[in-house]
Design a protein around this motif. Structure first.
Motif, PDB file in Angstrom:
ATOM      1  N   LEU A   1       6.305  15.039 -14.453  1.00 28.17           N
ATOM      2  CA  LEU A   1       4.935  14.519 -14.478  1.00 28.17           C
ATOM      3  C   LEU A   1       4.734  13.367 -13.494  1.00 28.17           C
ATOM      4  O   LEU A   1       3.866  12.513 -13.685  1.00 28.17           O
ATOM      5  CB  LEU A   1       4.553  14.066 -15.897  1.00 28.17           C
ATOM      6  N   GLY A   2       5.551  13.323 -12.445  1.00 25.66           N
ATOM      7  CA  GLY A   2       5.429  12.278 -11.447  1.00 25.66           C
ATOM      8  C   GLY A   2       5.862  10.911 -11.923  1.00 25.66           C
ATOM      9  O   GLY A   2       5.592   9.901 -11.256  1.00 25.66           O
ATOM     10  N   ARG A   3       6.573  10.835 -13.035  1.00 25.89           N
ATOM     11  CA  ARG A   3       6.978   9.556 -13.614  1.00 25.89           C
ATOM     12  C   ARG A   3       8.407   9.154 -13.236  1.00 25.89           C
ATOM     13  O   ARG A   3       8.910   8.139 -13.720  1.00 25.89           O
ATOM     14  CB  ARG A   3       6.860   9.609 -15.138  1.00 25.89           C
ATOM     15  N   GLY A   4       9.077   9.957 -12.426  1.00 26.38           N
ATOM     16  CA  GLY A   4      10.448   9.646 -12.051  1.00 26.38           C
ATOM     17  C   GLY A   4      11.443   9.955 -13.138  1.00 26.38           C
ATOM     18  O   GLY A   4      12.602   9.540 -13.052  1.00 26.38           O
ATOM     19  N   GLN A   5      11.037  10.688 -14.138  1.00 26.55           N
ATOM     20  CA  GLN A   5      11.915  11.026 -15.258  1.00 26.55           C
ATOM     21  C   GLN A   5      12.578  12.377 -15.005  1.00 26.55           C
ATOM     22  O   GLN A   5      12.055  13.215 -14.273  1.00 26.55           O
ATOM     23  CB  GLN A   5      11.113  11.070 -16.560  1.00 26.55           C
ATOM     24  N   ARG A   6      13.716  12.565 -15.657  1.00 26.76           N
ATOM     25  CA  ARG A   6      14.475  13.804 -15.478  1.00 26.76           C
ATOM     26  C   ARG A   6      14.465  14.593 -16.779  1.00 26.76           C
ATOM     27  O   ARG A   6      14.821  14.075 -17.842  1.00 26.76           O
ATOM     28  CB  ARG A   6      15.920  13.499 -15.075  1.00 26.76           C
ATOM     29  N   LEU A   7      14.044  15.849 -16.688  1.00 26.63           N
ATOM     30  CA  LEU A   7      14.041  16.746 -17.839  1.00 26.63           C
ATOM     31  C   LEU A   7      14.841  17.977 -17.459  1.00 26.63           C
ATOM     32  O   LEU A   7      14.603  18.583 -16.407  1.00 26.63           O
ATOM     33  CB  LEU A   7      12.607  17.141 -18.205  1.00 26.63           C
ATOM     34  N   SER A   8      15.794  18.341 -18.307  1.00 21.85           N
ATOM     35  CA  SER A   8      16.664  19.470 -17.971  1.00 21.85           C
ATOM     36  C   SER A   8      16.935  20.306 -19.204  1.00 21.85           C
ATOM     37  O   SER A   8      16.938  19.802 -20.341  1.00 21.85           O
ATOM     38  CB  SER A   8      17.993  18.968 -17.380  1.00 21.85           C
ATOM     39  N   PHE A   9      17.163  21.571 -18.947  1.00 24.21           N
ATOM     40  CA  PHE A   9      17.580  22.497 -19.994  1.00 24.21           C
ATOM     41  C   PHE A   9      18.670  23.374 -19.415  1.00 24.21           C
ATOM     42  O   PHE A   9      18.468  24.049 -18.404  1.00 24.21           O
ATOM     43  CB  PHE A   9      16.411  23.352 -20.479  1.00 24.21           C
ATOM     44  N   ASP A  37       0.844  -1.196   0.000  1.00 22.83           N
ATOM     45  CA  ASP A  37       0.000   0.000   0.000  1.00 22.83           C
ATOM     46  C   ASP A  37       0.875   1.240   0.000  1.00 22.83           C
ATOM     47  O   ASP A  37       1.799   1.357   0.818  1.00 22.83           O
ATOM     48  CB  ASP A  37      -0.924   0.021   1.220  1.00 22.83           C
ATOM     49  N   VAL A  38       0.574   2.167  -0.900  1.00 20.39           N
ATOM     50  CA  VAL A  38       1.331   3.410  -1.015  1.00 20.39           C
ATOM     51  C   VAL A  38       0.396   4.568  -0.708  1.00 20.39           C
ATOM     52  O   VAL A  38      -0.688   4.677  -1.296  1.00 20.39           O
ATOM     53  CB  VAL A  38       1.943   3.564  -2.426  1.00 20.39           C
ATOM     54  N   GLU A  39       0.807   5.452   0.185  1.00 18.23           N
ATOM     55  CA  GLU A  39       0.006   6.609   0.567  1.00 18.23           C
ATOM     56  C   GLU A  39       0.877   7.849   0.615  1.00 18.23           C
ATOM     57  O   GLU A  39       2.088   7.767   0.848  1.00 18.23           O
ATOM     58  CB  GLU A  39      -0.648   6.389   1.941  1.00 18.23           C
ATOM     59  N   GLY A  40       0.230   8.993   0.397  1.00 18.03           N
ATOM     60  CA  GLY A  40       0.910  10.274   0.526  1.00 18.03           C
ATOM     61  C   GLY A  40       1.493  10.812  -0.762  1.00 18.03           C
ATOM     62  O   GLY A  40       1.936  11.961  -0.807  1.00 18.03           O
ATOM     63  N   ASN A  41       1.523  10.014  -1.823  1.00 23.69           N
ATOM     64  CA  ASN A  41       2.107  10.474  -3.083  1.00 23.69           C
ATOM     65  C   ASN A  41       1.050  11.186  -3.904  1.00 23.69           C
ATOM     66  O   ASN A  41       0.217  10.568  -4.567  1.00 23.69           O
ATOM     67  CB  ASN A  41       2.696   9.289  -3.868  1.00 23.69           C
ATOM     68  N   THR A  42       1.062  12.492  -3.846  1.00 21.84           N
ATOM     69  CA  THR A  42       0.094  13.295  -4.586  1.00 21.84           C
ATOM     70  C   THR A  42       0.529  13.556  -6.013  1.00 21.84           C
ATOM     71  O   THR A  42      -0.299  13.801  -6.884  1.00 21.84           O
ATOM     72  CB  THR A  42      -0.123  14.640  -3.869  1.00 21.84           C
ATOM     73  N   THR A  43       1.826  13.515  -6.277  1.00 25.10           N
ATOM     74  CA  THR A  43       2.355  13.774  -7.622  1.00 25.10           C
ATOM     75  C   THR A  43       2.982  12.525  -8.229  1.00 25.10           C
ATOM     76  O   THR A  43       2.710  12.186  -9.388  1.00 25.10           O
ATOM     77  CB  THR A  43       3.403  14.908  -7.566  1.00 25.10           C
ATOM     78  N   THR A  44       3.794  11.859  -7.479  1.00 21.35           N
ATOM     79  CA  THR A  44       4.526  10.699  -7.979  1.00 21.35           C
ATOM     80  C   THR A  44       3.585   9.521  -8.186  1.00 21.35           C
ATOM     81  O   THR A  44       2.774   9.191  -7.309  1.00 21.35           O
ATOM     82  CB  THR A  44       5.632  10.306  -6.997  1.00 21.35           C
ATOM     83  N   LEU A  45       3.686   8.892  -9.336  1.00 24.24           N
ATOM     84  CA  LEU A  45       2.852   7.737  -9.631  1.00 24.24           C
ATOM     85  C   LEU A  45       3.241   6.558  -8.747  1.00 24.24           C
ATOM     86  O   LEU A  45       4.406   6.397  -8.362  1.00 24.24           O
ATOM     87  CB  LEU A  45       2.996   7.345 -11.105  1.00 24.24           C
TER      88      LEU A  45
END
Length: 804
Positions: free
Chosen positions: A471-479, A375-383
């Protein structure tokens, strides 16, 4: 006479009964009165019956609400205790300053004085912590009923916030300003006081490691010359507790199993402007591993097979982390062999005579328990799947407490959460376990502003926008934008750490680079596209597969004319080799690459030593204009000696380019050495050069090899200054000009580019390393012991890399 006597006697007798009666009555009255004082008599309980309840003095609170607080019903008899309870319920509502209950016959009159409402909450006197941050700490808010107890608690919270910054003398006083309509302004008056810093951290009882080495372990730091930028030099109680645990881990990881912290003493200086922190420690003796054996209590688990996977050997310094790693390796082997519920129990035998610890790994069967669900709780953004993929087990798998602990560490290491708690509880049956994951999100995006300086590109700024949990997917986007005096770079990057739900990392970079270096007579424009896949092949080994597409062009900086001729004739703007390369125009390169990396600097057996090994090759010709094989190798070894005060580092790197295209290679295709690779020379200051047409351009080489030896050591200065010294010795060479168009090139009048065959250069130098709040600064002072006449020596080099 007789008659007279008889008559006298008769009168006496007639008076006696009356006298005795009075005496008896007095005695009875006194007895009853005394008895009534000594023996209690039951009193009748007082009761009240109210036909109506009246409320006086209320303005905002409705009468019906106040009557509801009392719980009194009209016409119903209540006791004095119940009346007192009704009074208490009104007081406990917290909205009245005074409450008075007055029974008036059959009517109960409730007189109240309402507490004022808060009009505004303001903070005065604060400079170190802004209003927005402090408002987030307090519970008193506008339009709430003013509560003195809550205001005092808020003042204490604000004072604690200042204490965490080392301002323990800060005082906070809540005051109210009366307004109309029973309103008040709540003002917290703050006297921040001065920061009381940690002036000195010292240790008592340490024999092996110096105070300087131990201070580097602690998070708390001594006040230094840059104290206005460093917050770690303030005294914070929670930080000291953390430091004590870190210090224990430091000694245990180095074999000091008997290490103890006997006490921690904090004293205020005589001037009351700083603290002295003294830690009394007991190091004990260093232990090493003795015999290491494996036994099995399970018939299907062969102890010989499990013994073979161990990396720990006798004589290695003992460390609990090595025990944990060994157990994890054995349990993973058990899973691979299909042995469920395998547990590894380390049994340690102490040998005080030779200071060794014998370890027996016992393979036992653990309880037959399964994972019912996660059970996972508290993650409002992370999937959810981002968190779940940190577990190596799924619902229905055998339960392994060690795997749960490791999964919890992996979740925390993501950096997405302020807190991450992983706990287990009994499921629907005794043999079922539910894993509860409770997380608290934290910001994962960042905007980095930085400054940099190097002799290659000069001064510059760097702007980086990064989102580590896109987007809560654990991906890294950088510029990232990097602009300097002589180069500009724009890079868009994307990373997926678990492609297709597997331990497979996908990276892709898109970028544009422009360069106008003072060390060359041409400019460079380059655009590139680089996707890559990386995956582990062993505990410390990683393989990367990559593709690179690049479009590049060497540009002339303009055309000069000889005005002495008629008409004016164009003058060369570069040497012959560079001119031929510029003439090739735009060229594309399409290549695939493979590399292997082995890094034991963190997970090795010795915490003071580590090795990094990298080898790879890129194969050009998958389309594009260029065909080549470009290979490289690097190895770095590091060791701390002299009680970890001195760092010894040795590195070697080399590269080879095999050009296979019909057209000649360009300087930007070949290897160019910079001060980051070979110290003591200008950028591109080593190797073949084109000095024709009065110019002096480096044209690179097809092969290079550089070895670097260096040592870093303390200078004996106060640690808070952050200065360390270093010495280094570099030897290297850059050579090879196969498939290079050298027509017309000269070097000092000699036909052909200089240094085509190459020679080994030798450089010695000293370094000054300064750790500042702006970043690490390195000053290199060098002298070339052996070089070519056409090399461009550089005796001083300063490198700054800062982020703020």
């Amino acid at each position: 006479m007789i008659l007279g006597n008889a008559a006298g006697t008769s009168r006496y007798v007639s008076r006696f009964p009356a006298y005795m009666l009075y005496q008896a009555l007095a005695f009875i009255f006194l007895f009853v009165a005394t008895t009534s004082l000594v023996v209690p008599t039951p009193a009748a309980a007082q009761s009240y019956t109210f036909n109506s309840v009246q409320v006086e003095g209320n303005q905002r609170i409705q009468t019906s609400t106040i009557i509801a607080y009392t719980g009194i019903e009209a016409g119903k008899s209540i006791s004095a205790g119940e009346l007192n309870a009704a009074y208490q319920r009104i007081v406990d509502s917290g909205v009245f300053e005074t409450v008075d209950l007055q029974p008036r016959g059959n009517t109960l009159v409730i007189q109240v004085e309402e507490r004022p409402t808060i009009n505004t909450v303001s903070i005065e006197g604060n400079r170190r912590i802004d209003d927005e941050a402090l408002q987030g700490f307090i519970e008193s808010k506008s339009r709430q009923v003013f509560n003195p107890a809550r205001a005092e608690a808020d003042a204490a919270i604000i004072a604690e916030a200042y204490s965490q910054q080392g301002r323990i003398a800060a005082t906070v006083t809540p005051r109210i300003i009366r307004r109309s309509d029973n309103r008040v302004d709540l003002v917290f008056e703050i006297s921040e006081g001065d920061t009381i810093e940690v002036e000195r951290i010292s240790f008592v009882g340490n024999q092996v490691y110096s105070d300087r080495r131990l201070r580097r372990v602690l998070q708390t730091k001594q006040a230094g010359i840059l104290r206005s930028f460093i917050r770690a030099d303030t005294l914070i109680e929670d930080r000291i507790e953390f430091d004590k645990q870190v210090l224990r881990d430091f000694y245990l990881s180095r074999g000091y199993v008997d290490f103890r912290i006997l006490g921690t003493n904090v004293e205020l200086t005589q001037e009351r402007d700083g603290f002295f922190l003294v830690m009394n420690v007991q190091e004990g003796q260093q232990f090493r591993f003795g015999s290491i054996t494996t036994s099995s209590e399970m018939s299907q688990a062969d102890p010989v097979v499990f013994q073979d996977v161990l990396r720990v050997r006798p004589g290695v310094v003992y460390s609990p982390s090595l025990i944990e790693n060994s157990i994890a390796r054995m349990e993973r082997l058990g899973i691979q062999q299909g042995i469920d519920f395998l547990r590894v129990e380390p049994r340690i035998t102490r040998n005080d005579r030779d200071l060794t610890l014998d370890v027996e790994f016992v393979l036992t069967r653990g309880p037959r328990v399964f994972v019912e669900r996660i059970d996972v709780e508290g993650n409002t953004t992370t999937l959810d799947r981002v968190i779940r993929r940190q577990f190596r087990i799924v619902e229905g798998d055998p339960f392994n407490p060690r795997e749960i602990r490791e999964s919890a560490e992996r979740i925390r290491a993501l950096g997405f959460f302020a807190t991450a708690d992983v706990e287990t509880r009994e499921g629907s049956a005794p043999d079922q376990v539910i894993v509860d994951v409770d997380v608290e999100e934290q910001p994962t995006g960042s905007l980095n502003l930085g400054g940099a300086y190097s002799v290659t590109d000069g001064f510059g700024i760097a702007i980086g926008l990064t989102e580590n949990n896109f987007l809560g997917r654990g991906q890294r986007l950088s510029f990232n934008i990097s602009t300097a005096q002589e180069s500009d770079e724009y890079i868009l990057g994307f990373s997926e750490p678990n492609l297709l739900g597997r331990d497979l990392r996908f990276d892709i970079d898109l970028g544009v680079t422009t360069r106008s270096s003072s060390f060359a007579t041409y400019d460079l424009d380059r655009a590139f596209f680089r996707p890559a896949l990386s995956f582990p092949v062993s505990e410390n080994g990683t393989v990367q597969l990559r593709y690179s597409y690049e479009n590049s062009e060497m540009l002339s900086r303009g055309e000069d004319f000889d005005t002495s001729t008629n008409p004016p004739t164009p003058l060369p703007t570069s040497g012959a080799v560079i001119t031929n390369e510029i003439a090739q125009g735009k060229k594309t390169s399409s290549s695939i690459g493979l590399s292997y990396s082995y890094d034991s600097r963190v997970t090795g057996l010795n915490p003071n030593a580590g090795v990094l090994f990298q080898i790879g090759a890129d194969f050009g010709g998958v389309g594009g204009d260029s065909e080549y094989i470009k290979s490289s190798a690097k190895i770095i070894a590091q060791q701390r000696v002299l009680n970890e005060e001195v760092v010894l580092r040795a590195s070697f790197e080399a590269g080879a380019l095999s050009w296979q295209s019909d057209r000649s290679s360009r300087s930007i295709d070949r290897y160019i050495l910079t001060p980051a690779i070979f110290r003591g020379f200008e950028p591109a200051g080593v190797g073949p050069r084109d000095q024709s047409n009065g110019f002096d351009d480096a044209i690179g080489g097809n092969y290079y090899a550089v070895a670097r030896l260096e040592a870093e050591f303390p200078l004996g200065l106060p640690e808070e200054i952050g200065l360390r010294g270093g010495v280094f010795y570099d030897v290297g060479n850059l050579w090879g000009l196969e498939n290079v168009d050298t027509a017309g090139a000269t070097c000092g009048g000699v036909v052909g580019p200089c240094g085509a065959d190459g020679s080994w250069r030798h450089v010695v130098g000293v370094s000054l390393l300064w750790t500042t709040a702006f970043g690490p600064l390195r000053f290199n002072f060098s002298k070339a012991l052996k070089k070519e006449v056409f090399d461009k020596e550089q005796t001083f080099d300063l490198t700054i890399q800062a982020r703020f």
